[in-house]
Write a protein that holds these residues in place. Structure first.
Motif, mmCIF file in Angstrom:
data_model
loop_
_atom_site.group_PDB
_atom_site.id
_atom_site.type_symbol
_atom_site.label_atom_id
_atom_site.label_comp_id
_atom_site.label_asym_id
_atom_site.label_seq_id
_atom_site.Cartn_x
_atom_site.Cartn_y
_atom_site.Cartn_z
ATOM 1 N N ARG A 93 0.974 -1.212 0.178
ATOM 2 C CA ARG A 93 -0.434 0.069 -0.561
ATOM 3 C C ARG A 93 0.977 1.318 -0.716
ATOM 4 O O ARG A 93 1.356 1.579 0.894
ATOM 5 C CB ARG A 93 -0.766 0.246 1.169
ATOM 6 N N PRO A 94 0.451 2.540 -0.448
ATOM 7 C CA PRO A 94 1.667 3.704 -1.126
ATOM 8 C C PRO A 94 1.146 4.561 0.481
ATOM 9 O O PRO A 94 0.410 3.906 1.314
ATOM 10 C CB PRO A 94 0.392 4.454 -1.942
ATOM 11 N N HIS A 95 2.191 4.716 1.110
ATOM 12 C CA HIS A 95 2.616 6.052 2.426
ATOM 13 C C HIS A 95 1.812 7.020 1.903
ATOM 14 O O HIS A 95 2.629 7.432 0.537
ATOM 15 C CB HIS A 95 3.378 5.269 2.897
ATOM 16 N N GLY A 96 1.833 8.108 2.965
ATOM 17 C CA GLY A 96 2.183 9.234 2.914
ATOM 18 C C GLY A 96 0.869 9.693 1.466
ATOM 19 O O GLY A 96 -0.537 9.788 1.979
ATOM 20 N N ALA A 97 1.125 10.757 1.088
ATOM 21 C CA ALA A 97 0.526 11.635 0.045
ATOM 22 C C ALA A 97 -0.144 11.329 -0.700
ATOM 23 O O ALA A 97 -1.121 10.647 -0.979
ATOM 24 C CB ALA A 97 1.137 12.682 -0.566
ATOM 25 N N MET A 98 1.314 9.879 -1.316
ATOM 26 C CA MET A 98 0.517 8.806 -2.284
ATOM 27 C C MET A 98 -0.745 7.707 -1.481
ATOM 28 O O MET A 98 -2.173 7.459 -2.018
ATOM 29 C CB MET A 98 0.868 8.283 -3.103
ATOM 30 N N GLY A 99 -0.559 7.821 -0.620
ATOM 31 C CA GLY A 99 -1.526 6.693 0.872
ATOM 32 C C GLY A 99 -2.841 7.326 0.683
ATOM 33 O O GLY A 99 -3.586 6.950 0.433
ATOM 34 N N GLU A 100 -2.475 8.672 0.980
ATOM 35 C CA GLU A 100 -3.881 9.717 1.256
ATOM 36 C C GLU A 100 -5.053 9.616 -0.697
ATOM 37 O O GLU A 100 -6.168 9.595 -0.530
ATOM 38 C CB GLU A 100 -3.953 10.864 1.777
ATOM 39 N N LEU A 101 -3.756 10.036 -1.375
ATOM 40 C CA LEU A 101 -4.505 10.221 -2.405
ATOM 41 C C LEU A 101 -5.191 9.305 -3.045
ATOM 42 O O LEU A 101 -6.927 8.837 -3.551
ATOM 43 C CB LEU A 101 -3.617 10.512 -3.249
ATOM 44 N N ALA A 102 -4.582 7.856 -2.506
ATOM 45 C CA ALA A 102 -5.328 6.397 -2.902
ATOM 46 C C ALA A 102 -6.544 5.839 -2.284
ATOM 47 O O ALA A 102 -7.614 5.311 -2.694
ATOM 48 C CB ALA A 102 -4.079 5.160 -2.575
ATOM 49 N N ALA A 103 -6.456 6.803 -0.881
ATOM 50 C CA ALA A 103 -7.427 5.934 0.231
ATOM 51 C C ALA A 103 -8.828 7.151 -0.670
ATOM 52 O O ALA A 103 -9.874 6.254 -0.633
ATOM 53 C CB ALA A 103 -7.590 7.196 1.088
ATOM 54 N N ALA A 104 -8.365 8.135 -0.888
ATOM 55 C CA ALA A 104 -9.153 9.472 -1.716
ATOM 56 C C ALA A 104 -9.589 8.770 -2.822
ATOM 57 O O ALA A 104 -10.991 8.691 -3.512
ATOM 58 C CB ALA A 104 -8.567 10.271 -2.185
ATOM 59 N N VAL A 105 -9.328 7.825 -4.096
ATOM 60 C CA VAL A 105 -9.479 7.437 -5.059
ATOM 61 C C VAL A 105 -10.402 6.517 -4.548
ATOM 62 O O VAL A 105 -11.439 6.069 -5.919
ATOM 63 C CB VAL A 105 -8.091 6.393 -6.334
ATOM 64 N N ASP A 106 -9.884 5.388 -3.614
ATOM 65 C CA ASP A 106 -10.717 3.944 -3.456
ATOM 66 C C ASP A 106 -12.117 4.401 -2.805
ATOM 67 O O ASP A 106 -13.320 4.216 -3.180
ATOM 68 C CB ASP A 106 -10.460 3.754 -2.357
ATOM 69 N N GLU A 107 -12.276 6.229 -2.414
ATOM 70 C CA GLU A 107 -13.917 6.072 -1.604
ATOM 71 C C GLU A 107 -14.618 6.182 -3.129
ATOM 72 O O GLU A 107 -15.765 6.454 -3.577
ATOM 73 C CB GLU A 107 -13.616 7.271 -0.473
#
Length: 279
Positions: free
Chosen positions: A173-187
């Motif tokens: 799983r991506p971390h940091g800014a990419m992790g936040e972006l991935a979570a937003a894409v998922d939502e």
């Protein structure tokens, strides 16, 4: 006026002839025998875009036993994995056989209609099940409509669309800014509509609506999202979107979208909706 088929075989023949386009499933076999002891025949066997074995059962109209019958055959398949592997190898070759994933086998029931008890059973069951209603229009058109889908795991009531399938090793799983972006894409992807199933593989995460409509591949500085929206129908933007038809990549879809920031995600949401509608 839309109508039902005169007999079940008509539905089966139509779906098997166009299974990849209609269901996102590669057709492997029709009326597959489960042997003299088990004494049954699986209407259709296939493998989906993510390597999951798929049992397809058909009913001409409404039949309260379609789900139980399909689960009966799905259980047999899980106990006879070598038979399925041999079938895949014979039809598609060794490379496809290596991609078979047993963590999330699927049952697709295609019928004239379903009861409210069927809909409830699907949402409560631990297996990945899709209920698909068909109709025939005139002499040349055949339509499918997803009535209910479940990805095989129960989610909390507040997050009813978050059904995650697959227990094999997942992509880091991506971390940091990419992790936040991935979570937003998922939502955003899970929120496009009811019946969205999330399937995690080693190299990508697929979002399904009967078939994949988005595949997210994490990279160090960006997320690559592959969509089923037609590249010919969108305005391609250098550095943001491109046509990858015929180019090898993880996941499925011919339109690649590159996301670096949440602003890119905002730009991509209309493309996400187009891909969701296309499936």
């Amino acid at each position: 006026m839309p109508r039902l088929a005169d007999e079940e075989a008509e539905v089966q023949n139509l779906v098997e002839a166009h299974m990849e386009a209609m269901l996102g499933v590669t057709f492997l076999a029709s009326e597959f025998s489960t042997g003299p002891v088990h004494g049954g025949r699986i209407d259709s066997l296939g493998i989906d875009e993510n390597g999951s074995p798929v049992v397809v059962e058909y009913k001409r109209s409404t039949d309260a036993g379609v789900i139980n019958q399909g689960l009966f055959y799905l259980a047999w398949l899980m106990d006879h994995r070598d038979a399925f592997r041999h079938l895949v190898r014979d039809r598609l070759g060794a490379q496809a056989t290596a991609r078979v994933r047993w963590s999330a086998p699927r049952l697709i029931c295609v019928a004239g209609d379903f009861t409210r008890y069927d809909l409830h059973a699907v949402r409560e069951h631990r297996h990945s099940i899709d209920l698909v209603r068909y109709r025939i229009f005139g002499d040349e058109h055949f339509g499918l409509e997803t009535v209910a889908s479940a990805g095989g795991t129960r989610a909390p009531a507040k997050a009813g669309r978050r059904r995650v399938t697959g227990r094999e090793k997942r992509a880091e799983r991506p971390h940091g800014a990419m992790g936040e972006l991935a979570a937003a894409v998922d939502e955003v992807l899970l929120g496009l509509g009811e019946g969205v199933t999330k399937v995690e593989n080693q190299t990508y995460t697929a979002y399904q609506r009967l078939q994949n409509f988005a595949c997210v591949c994490p990279r160090k500085s960006r997320l690559l999202v592959y969509l089923k929206a037609s590249p010919a129908e969108v305005e391609l933007v250098s550095g943001f979107s491109r046509d990858v038809t015929g180019l090898g990549h993880h996941g499925t879809g011919n339109l690649e979208v590159r996301l670096y920031t949440e602003r890119d995600l905002e730009r991509a949401q209309e493309l996400f909706r187009m891909s969701y509608a296309a499936t």
